[in-house]
Design an enzyme around this catalytic site. Structure first.
Site, PDB file in Angstrom:
ATOM      1  N   ARG B  45     -86.598 -13.476 -78.655  1.00 25.44           N
ATOM      2  CA  ARG B  45     -87.154 -14.673 -78.025  1.00 25.44           C
ATOM      3  C   ARG B  45     -88.668 -14.547 -78.079  1.00 25.44           C
ATOM      4  O   ARG B  45     -89.261 -13.778 -77.319  1.00 25.44           O
ATOM      5  CB  ARG B  45     -86.676 -14.760 -76.570  1.00 25.44           C
ATOM      6  CG  ARG B  45     -87.155 -15.987 -75.843  1.00 25.44           C
ATOM      7  CD  ARG B  45     -86.552 -16.070 -74.458  1.00 25.44           C
ATOM      8  NE  ARG B  45     -87.405 -15.469 -73.451  1.00 25.44           N
ATOM      9  CZ  ARG B  45     -87.072 -15.303 -72.176  1.00 25.44           C
ATOM     10  NH1 ARG B  45     -85.872 -15.656 -71.751  1.00 25.44           N
ATOM     11  NH2 ARG B  45     -87.906 -14.770 -71.333  1.00 25.44           N
ATOM     12  N   SER B 114     -76.909 -21.597 -72.787  1.00 20.08           N
ATOM     13  CA  SER B 114     -77.181 -21.369 -71.362  1.00 20.08           C
ATOM     14  C   SER B 114     -76.986 -22.666 -70.598  1.00 20.08           C
ATOM     15  O   SER B 114     -77.882 -23.517 -70.580  1.00 20.08           O
ATOM     16  CB  SER B 114     -78.626 -20.890 -71.165  1.00 20.08           C
ATOM     17  OG  SER B 114     -78.810 -19.627 -71.755  1.00 20.08           O
ATOM     18  N   LYS B 143     -88.537 -14.960 -66.404  1.00 23.10           N
ATOM     19  CA  LYS B 143     -88.459 -16.312 -66.932  1.00 23.10           C
ATOM     20  C   LYS B 143     -88.951 -17.227 -65.820  1.00 23.10           C
ATOM     21  O   LYS B 143     -88.283 -17.391 -64.797  1.00 23.10           O
ATOM     22  CB  LYS B 143     -87.006 -16.628 -67.305  1.00 23.10           C
ATOM     23  CG  LYS B 143     -86.825 -17.785 -68.268  1.00 23.10           C
ATOM     24  CD  LYS B 143     -85.420 -17.762 -68.886  1.00 23.10           C
ATOM     25  CE  LYS B 143     -85.255 -18.806 -69.975  1.00 23.10           C
ATOM     26  NZ  LYS B 143     -85.117 -20.165 -69.434  1.00 23.10           N
TER      27      LYS B 143
END
Lengths: 215, 216
Positions: B45, B114, B143
């Site tokens: 990511r 997700s 996050k």
């Protein structure tokens, strides 16, 4: 002077792959066969992953025949289950970090002055450089009398480093060191195993001499 | 490529989200250490990287994962997944729809999703998702748009509704990972528990140890 029951002084090899005449992993193996008790992996110029790989290779050839400490790299010590050797100015690992070291591994530290200060627990301290050495060409050696003072001031076992060879190892022991650390005396040799054996013999002779003197 | 003999479920046991912006060490080094010590999946990511950097990281990490038989996925970017021959992709609710990614990547690709609601969790399988990442299970700093913790009960609910494998994500570490898999989740995704650690390999070992089934 009272001799402890554990009479055999410790012999440490400090690695320097660029100085070693033989490939360093091979030299370390030979030194362990020759009677080294502790390997200090230094190699401070290597990037962390390469140092980690080298340390893993060394740990593999050493197996359980000698203790290993890695210089200033606590992360690598944790990764590989090795001990750690701290520089004089390195902070002592906090309790959490220490708890992640493998139980029973050595934690030692270099010291260069008599003022030992607050070191945190050490299994040994390395005091030096005691004799003149090509590793430290620009600074005068501390000498045997300062080694003696460091031994008197330290609550931890003091091992001598710096220019120690088979020829002067016994003098360091007479001054009270319970171990010695060498680089060149083993790594400069074409036959590091034989070089290690001769240092070992010199140390054993020194211990015998101390025993006779104090009897 | 995932060997046919190894099920996706076992590949999802310990899933590392590899974010270069949140790694304490050089990312390939940290991922190497995690690979040596037992992560079973890696999702790259790299939202703040340039496309070039994203791709070169994907090529490096993808190669290392493949050589160890570890699942390699790319977050969000179907183009980078294709270009790096990743095993698949992981998508969020504002990324490309799962059905579109499935069309682009083909039947064999692993597609993670997700969901943000129980309804999305229940319908993802029909859209073609291979597994779900559900969280944040616990509070997390990794996050910033993760929202309030879902908790273990909500995780269990989504596991039951999904009909496909579910992994928990968010605030998971060696001390709580066992609770995550106890809900029926097939694994746990971690980021800072490995990448934020001074010793990522040792941190991975601790997570693996905590995931080992206990006797009795």
């Amino acid at each position: 002077m009272e001799l402890s029951g554990a009479i055999r002084p410790t012999l440490m090899l400090v690695t320097d792959r660029r100085r070693s005449r033989r490939p360093i992993v091979e030299a370390v193996h030979a030194a362990v066969v020759g009677g080294v008790d502790v390997i200090q992996i230094r190699e401070k110029d290597l990037p962390p992953l390469e140092r980690l790989r080298l340390a893993a290779d060394i740990a593999e050839v050493v197996a359980d025949r000698a203790a290993i400490v890695i210089n200033s790299d606590i992360a690598a010590a944790i990764e590989l289950g090795l001990g750690v050797h701290l520089q004089e100015t390195d902070p002592s690992p906090d309790a959490t970090t220490r708890s992640r070291l493998r139980p029973g591994v050595l934690v030692g530290r270099s010291i260069h002055s008599i003022d030992l200060g607050l070191l945190g627990h050490c299994d040994y301290v390395l005091f030096g450089h005691v004799f003149a050495t090509v590793s430290k060409p620009d600074r005068p050696p501390r000498g045997l009398s300062n080694l003696q003072r460091a031994v008197a001031a330290s609550s931890y076992p003091v091992w001598a480093i710096g220019g120690v060879t088979a020829a002067n190892a016994a003098q360091a022991l007479y001054a009270g060191a319970t171990g010695i650390a060498v680089i060149g005396a083993i790594l400069d040799a074409a036959d590091p195993e034989a070089a290690t054996r001769s240092i070992r013999v010199a140390m054993d002779d020194g211990v015998d001499h101390i025993a006779r003197r104090t009897r | 490529m995932i060997p046919a003999s190894t099920s996706l479920t076992s590949r999802l046991l310990l899933y590392l989200v590899a974010d270069p912006a949140q790694s304490r060490h050089d990312l390939p080094t940290a991922v190497d250490l995690a690979l040596y010590n037992g992560v079973t999946a890696v999702q790259l990511r790299a939202k703040t990287s340039t496309d070039r950097d994203y791709l070169s990281l994907a090529l490096v990490l993808g190669e290392r994962c493949r050589s160890r038989g570890v699942l390699f996925l790319v977050n969000d970017r179907v183009d980078i997944a294709l270009a790096s021959q990743a095993d698949g992709i992981h998508l969020g609710v504002s990324d490309l729809p799962v059905s579109v990614a499935r069309r682009l990547l083909g039947d064999r690709a692993v597609i993670g999703f997700s969901p943000e609601t129980d309804e999305q969790a229940a319908s993802a399988a029909a859209d073609g998702a291979s597994y779900l990442g559900v969280g944040p299970v616990f509070g997390t700093a990794s996050k910033d748009d993760a929202g309030a913790p879902l908790g273990l009960d909500a995780l269990r609910r989504r596991v039951e509704a999904a009909g496909i494998p579910v992994i928990g994500i968010g605030g998971i570490h060696a001390g709580n990972v066992g609770m995550v898999t106890a809900t029926g989740a097939v694994g746990a995704a971690v980021l800072s528990a490995i990448l934020g650690d001074m010793a990522p390999g040792d941190a991975t070992r601790r997570l693996r140890d905590a995931l080992r089934p206990t006797d009795g």
